[in-house]
Design an enzyme around this catalytic site. Structure first.
Site, PDB file in Angstrom:
ATOM      1  N   THR A  39       0.731  -1.093   0.129  1.00 25.24           N
ATOM      2  CA  THR A  39       0.172  -0.116   0.000  1.00 25.24           C
ATOM      3  C   THR A  39       0.876   1.281  -0.154  1.00 25.24           C
ATOM      4  OG1 THR A  39      -1.994  -1.145   1.124  1.00 25.24           O
ATOM      5  CG2 THR A  39      -1.793   1.299   1.401  1.00 25.24           C
ATOM      6  N   TYR A  53      -8.151   0.830  -3.603  1.00 26.64           N
ATOM      7  CA  TYR A  53      -7.029   1.462  -4.156  1.00 26.64           C
ATOM      8  C   TYR A  53      -6.266   0.342  -4.774  1.00 26.64           C
ATOM      9  CZ  TYR A  53      -4.785  -0.090  -0.048  1.00 26.64           C
ATOM     10  OH  TYR A  53      -4.319  -1.075   1.356  1.00 26.64           O
ATOM     11  N   THR A 119       1.619  -4.110   4.253  1.00 26.11           N
ATOM     12  CA  THR A 119       1.529  -4.408   5.754  1.00 26.11           C
ATOM     13  C   THR A 119       0.799  -5.979   5.880  1.00 26.11           C
ATOM     14  OG1 THR A 119      -0.882  -3.697   5.460  1.00 26.11           O
ATOM     15  CG2 THR A 119       0.946  -2.240   5.957  1.00 26.11           C
ATOM     16  N   ASP A 120       0.402  -6.909   4.905  1.00 24.06           N
ATOM     17  CA  ASP A 120      -0.226  -7.990   5.270  1.00 24.06           C
ATOM     18  C   ASP A 120       0.718  -8.911   5.736  1.00 24.06           C
ATOM     19  OD1 ASP A 120      -2.962  -8.118   2.853  1.00 24.06           O
ATOM     20  OD2 ASP A 120      -2.547  -6.760   4.215  1.00 24.06           O
ATOM     21  N   LYS A 192       0.341  -7.350  12.582  1.00 28.08           N
ATOM     22  CA  LYS A 192      -0.680  -6.554  12.304  1.00 28.08           C
ATOM     23  C   LYS A 192      -2.118  -6.857  13.086  1.00 28.08           C
ATOM     24  CE  LYS A 192      -2.909  -5.035   8.016  1.00 28.08           C
ATOM     25  NZ  LYS A 192      -3.136  -5.030   6.471  1.00 28.08           N
ATOM     26  N   GLU A 313      -2.655 -27.716  28.667  1.00 30.30           N
ATOM     27  CA  GLU A 313      -3.943 -28.161  28.637  1.00 30.30           C
ATOM     28  C   GLU A 313      -3.799 -29.501  27.443  1.00 30.30           C
ATOM     29  OE1 GLU A 313      -6.479 -24.281  27.998  1.00 30.30           O
ATOM     30  OE2 GLU A 313      -7.814 -26.189  27.965  1.00 30.30           O
TER      31      GLU A 313
HETATM   32  N1  DAS Z   1      -2.301  -5.798   0.316  1.00 25.46           N
HETATM   33  C1  DAS Z   1      -1.610  -5.325   1.147  1.00 25.46           C
HETATM   34  C2  DAS Z   1      -0.271  -5.644   1.118  1.00 25.46           C
HETATM   35  O1  DAS Z   1       0.473  -5.672   0.254  1.00 25.46           O
HETATM   36  C3  DAS Z   1      -1.679  -3.829   1.131  1.00 25.46           C
HETATM   37  C4  DAS Z   1      -0.889  -3.183   2.303  1.00 25.46           C
HETATM   38  O2  DAS Z   1      -1.650  -2.851   3.452  1.00 25.46           O
HETATM   39  O3  DAS Z   1       0.202  -3.085   2.114  1.00 25.46           O
HETATM   40  O4  DAS Z   1       0.361  -6.230   2.234  1.00 25.46           O
END
Ligand code: DAS
Length: 356
Positions: A39, A53, A119-120, A192, A313
């Protein structure tokens, strides 16, 4: 005569300017930005599109050009390693990126590395690099939750902060770092935890520090083994063994576990409910797969941070299972894959999960 004096004077001034520019550049640290997409390189159709986007569109040189202030804190240059959304990262991407980082940090003209990333799976890449790159130099991962085309985009400040941290000596020796939303987090701990807010990345044990207007404020240090103190070395790893994740929930069956084994998984991370608990219906399959030499690693998919202990457990000793301690399932997958490049012994694996 006057022309000759004037020319000499101009030449003298010009060479002085060149010299001072060169000496200024020599004073500033050298930071390389490795761009992979996400992103932070995304673009939407309208300023109101903060969530709609396309990721991985803007090239690294444009990312750098959009923040001229970067050049006041470091000599910055960029390399476009990939241009992908990070949910599509594979083990090959991790190895390619890791080997590039390892080569750069060996160079005396590189003081720090920033990696722009989706970010994923940013948390997975950050943990992987902290396990396998032997350096004291700052390696800082950064992403954004909104594309640069949106109102209140977070990418430029996140990137400015990342370069600022990578350019500072006090960021050395703290393992791989993640700068998002003014916080400096450990690449090992951070995950995240929400998918649409700019305050998306959290460590269950808190951030290491804050970065505000180019200055770092540190509050804690990592205690788990990392970078220089790691027994794993990217330069000795050419293949990452396949490790799968199967999700535990009510009414679960053993289908996913068997399918992962069928596809060649060398370890299966059980993303368990609560304390990494395993449904009775799944235990026979796990015992069978363990008998085939597949490692079984119990993690927890609770959101704010699991903490799985042996034999709490579940009879881990009896079934010869490994527990992932406080690592979430995706980080447990990364550590298991790296560890399996060195050992198939479950007791050694458990040691590794306690130490990293
Ligand atoms: N699809 C997500 C990624 O590329 C977009 C982001 O949040 O960066 O990890």
């Amino acid at each position: 005569m006057l022309n000759r004096v004037l020319t000499r004077w101009l030449v003298a001034v010009a060479s002085l300017l060149v010299l001072s520019a060169a000496s200024l550049a020599a004073e500033k640290p050298n930071v390389v930005i490795l761009a992979t997409g996400g992103t932070i390189a995304g673009a939407g159709a309208d300023v109101t599109n903060s969530a709609t986007y396309q990721a991985a569109k803007v090239p690294v040189d444009k990312l750098i050009a959009a923040i001229p202030q970067l050049q006041t804190i470091a000599n910055v240059r960029g390399e476009q390693v990939f241009q992908i959304a990070s949910e599509s990262f594979t083990n090959d991407h991790l190895l390619t990126l890791g080997k590039r980082v390892a080569a750069l940090v060996k160079q005396s003209d590189v003081d720090g590395v920033v990696i722009t990333h989706g970010t994923d799976t940013l948390e997975e890449t950050a943990y992987f690099l902290t396990l396998v790159v032997h350096t004291e130099k700052p390696i800082v991962l950064v992403g954004s939750m909104r594309p640069g085309t949106a109102m209140s985009a977070d990418g430029t400040l996140n990137l400015y902060n990342a370069v600022s941290v990578a350019a500072t000596k006090d960021a050395r020796g703290k393992g791989v770092l993640v700068t998002m939303n003014d916080e400096i987090n450990s690449g090992r701990d951070v995950a995240k935890v929400v998918n649409l807010k700019t305050e998306a990345f959290k460590s269950p044990w808190g951030p290491l520090g804050m970065v505000v207007e180019g200055k770092n404020y540190w509050f804690r240090l990592p205690v788990k083994r990392h970078t220089m103190n790691s027994e794993f070395d990217i330069e000795k790893i050419d293949v990452l063994p396949s490790v799968g994740i199967a999700y535990g929930a009510g009414n679960v069956s053993d289908t996913a576990y068997r399918a992962l084994a069928e596809k060649g998984a060398k370890a299966i991370v059980h993303a368990g409910t609560g304390n990494g608990s395993v449904a009775k219906a799944v235990v026979p399959a796990l015992q069978e797969l363990r008998g085939q030499g597949i490692q079984i690693i119990r993690s927890s998919h609770v959101n704010a941070g699991g903490f799985v202990l042996r034999n709490a457990e579940q009879p881990d000793d009896k079934y010869d299972w490994v527990v992932a301690h406080d690592l979430n399932p995706q980080k447990a997958k990364i550590l298991a894959s790296v560890a399996l490049t060195q050992t198939q012994d479950s007791k050694e694996l458990q040691r590794i999960f306690w130490e990293y």
